[in-house]
Write an enzyme that holds these catalytic residues in place. Sequence first.
Site, PDB file in Angstrom:
ATOM      1  N   HIS A   1      -5.043  30.307  -6.427  1.00  0.00           N
ATOM      2  CA  HIS A   1      -4.808  30.654  -7.831  1.00  0.00           C
ATOM      3  C   HIS A   1      -4.889  29.418  -8.726  1.00  0.00           C
ATOM      4  CE1 HIS A   1      -2.838  32.879 -11.207  1.00  0.00           C
ATOM      5  NE2 HIS A   1      -2.418  31.649 -11.499  1.00  0.00           N
ATOM      6  N   GLU A   2      -4.121  28.402  -8.387  1.00  0.00           N
ATOM      7  CA  GLU A   2      -4.107  27.211  -9.236  1.00  0.00           C
ATOM      8  C   GLU A   2      -5.466  26.521  -9.253  1.00  0.00           C
ATOM      9  OE1 GLU A   2      -1.818  26.719 -11.289  1.00  0.00           O
ATOM     10  OE2 GLU A   2      -0.475  28.209 -10.430  1.00  0.00           O
TER      11      GLU A   2
ATOM     12  N   HIS B   1      -7.634  27.731 -12.007  1.00  0.00           N
ATOM     13  CA  HIS B   1      -7.433  26.999 -13.262  1.00  0.00           C
ATOM     14  C   HIS B   1      -8.210  25.686 -13.243  1.00  0.00           C
ATOM     15  CE1 HIS B   1      -4.464  29.665 -14.922  1.00  0.00           C
ATOM     16  NE2 HIS B   1      -3.583  29.448 -13.979  1.00  0.00           N
TER      17      HIS B   1
ATOM     18  N   HIS C   1     -11.736  26.224 -14.026  1.00  0.00           N
ATOM     19  CA  HIS C   1     -11.926  26.495 -15.448  1.00  0.00           C
ATOM     20  C   HIS C   1     -12.082  25.182 -16.222  1.00  0.00           C
ATOM     21  CE1 HIS C   1     -10.592  29.537 -18.806  1.00  0.00           C
ATOM     22  NE2 HIS C   1     -11.832  29.129 -18.942  1.00  0.00           N
TER      23      HIS C   1
END
Length: 538
Positions: free
Chosen positions: A323-324, A327, A330
Site C-alpha cells: 500500500h505505502e 504512494h 505516485h
Amino acid sequence: MVSTSTTKPSSASGKLNGEIAALSTKFDQLLVAGRNAAGVHVTDEAELVGLGEDELARLADAARRADLDGWLIDITNTSGQPILASLDDRSLRERVYRASTERGLGGEFDTRETLLDLTRLRDARARLLGYPHHAAYVAEDSVAKSTDTVNEMLARLAAGAVRNAEREAAELAARFAQIEPGATFSAWDWQYVAEKVRGERFTLDSAALRPYLEFSNVLEKGVFAAATSLYGITFKLLPDLVGYVPDARVYEVLEQDGSSLGAVLIDPFTRPTKQGGAWMTSIVDQSDLLDARPVVTNTCNFSVPAPGKPSLLSWDNVITLFHEFGHDLHGLLSDVRYPSRSGTAVPRDFVEYPSQVNEIWAWHPALLESYAVHHETGEPLPREWIDTLLAARSFGDGYAKTESLKAMLLDQAWHQAAADDLPVSGFGVEAFEERALQQAGVAFPLVPPRYRSTYFHHIFGGGYSAGYYSYIWSEIMDADTVAWFQEHDNGGLNREAGEAFRRGLLGRGGSIDPMEAYRRFRGADPELQHRLTRMGVA
C-alpha cells in the site's frame, strides 16, 4: 497514508492556522507517549502460550530495552492489536485490548481536551471563511465536492458492512462457545477466534505463514518486482548512503534504459520516538521546471526483530508495505512541470487510490511464488497455501470494513458538528463517540472503530481531518480499476497495462483534474457496484 497537510491561506485565519498546527503537534506528542506507556508488561511466561519463539524473543527484547524483566507487549496505533490473534490467555487478551482502546482517556497522556480545542478551532476557521463547518471547508477541494455526497456514500456502504460483521460475529460466537463454554464472546476475543476459524476453514494461520514472509524478500521480490513488471523500473541498493536512522535503506530507482529516475528510502521498523501507522513522504518533488528527480520515503512500523533474527511479517504487514509503496510510485512516476502539482499533490480523497490499487499485486500468484519463501530453507510457500490464501481473501471483511467505516463516520461527526454541539469538556468525548455511532447505525460493540478519537492520528495529528473517508472513496476507484486490470493478460501484471496506468494516472499528479484523468484512463466514472460486490452486497 501520505504525510501531508492542507491549509487555505487567509490573513484573517493565519492566527487560527498557527494554533491549529500547535495543537496537532501536541496531540501527536501525547499520542506517541501514551502508546509507548500503554505497553503491557508480562512476567509469567504461561500467559504467553500461543506465541512462537521468534515473537517471544521479540517481546523479551522489548522488555530489556525498557529495563523490565519478562516480556513487553507493545501497542500498535490501531484499536485491534495483531497479537490478540495468537494469545490463548483470555485475561491477557482483555488487558491488551483495554490498554489499546482506553489510550488517551485519562492520566498523564490524556488527549481529550487537546482534540476538543483542535476541533473548536477548526470549526471557527471554517465559519470565518464562510463554511458551515470544517468538513464543508475540506470537501470543497476534494473529488467528492460536498459533505452530502460523502455522507450518502458512507451510509450506503456502512449498512452492508455492519450486516456482514453481524453474520461473522454469530459464527465466531458459536465457535467461541466451544472454546470457552459459558463465557460471553467479547471484542477482545474476536481476533483470536477469527484466527482459529480461519485456520480450521482454510488450514492456514498467521503463525504458520510468518516464516515465509521475510521482510527483504517481500520488499525486493514482491513490491519491487511488481513495479518492474508494470513500469519497467528497477531498484539499486545504495549501502554507502546512510539514511536518517540506521535501519533505513536507500534505493536508487532506475528507468528501463538505466537512467536515474529518483530514490526511495525504506524505513520499516518501529521505535519509541516514531509515530504509529505507516506513511509515505516526499522529500524532493519531481519537477521538469526545476529538473528535480523525486526522492520519497516508505515508512512503516513493523516489529523490530530480536538480535540475530529475521524480520518476519504478518500478512497485514505485507499489504501495508504494498500500500505505502503505491504512494511512493505516485511520487516517483510523476511527470509534471511544476513541483506544486507533483505526485501526491492531489485531493485527499484521490490520494489513497493509487496505493490501494497497488495492494492487488500482493495477491498475484506469480509474485507470491517468488517473494513468499521460507527464510531458513528457501522453500516456496506451498501451492495449496497460496490457493488457501486467495480463498481466504474476503474472510473477515465485515469486521475490517466496519472498523474502518466507524472511524470515517467519527471523523465526519467531529467535523460536521457545530461548536455548541461539541462536548463542553474532555469527559464528554466518549458519549459523543457513542452518540455519533448510534446515529450512523454502526454502534456494533464487538467491532471497535479502527481508531477511537483519543488516538486518531490521521484526523487530529495528521492531514486527514474530515478526509479519512478518502480511503473508502479511493477503494471505489480502486475496485473499478482492478476490474480494468483483470481484463488484461496475466491479470494486468504486464508492461502494457502498467504503462497505460502510469502515463494516464500516476504521472499526471495534480496537473489536471484527477477525475478528468480517471475518465480519460477508464473511459467512464468509477462504478460503485464493483466495491459493493467485493463486500458481497447487491
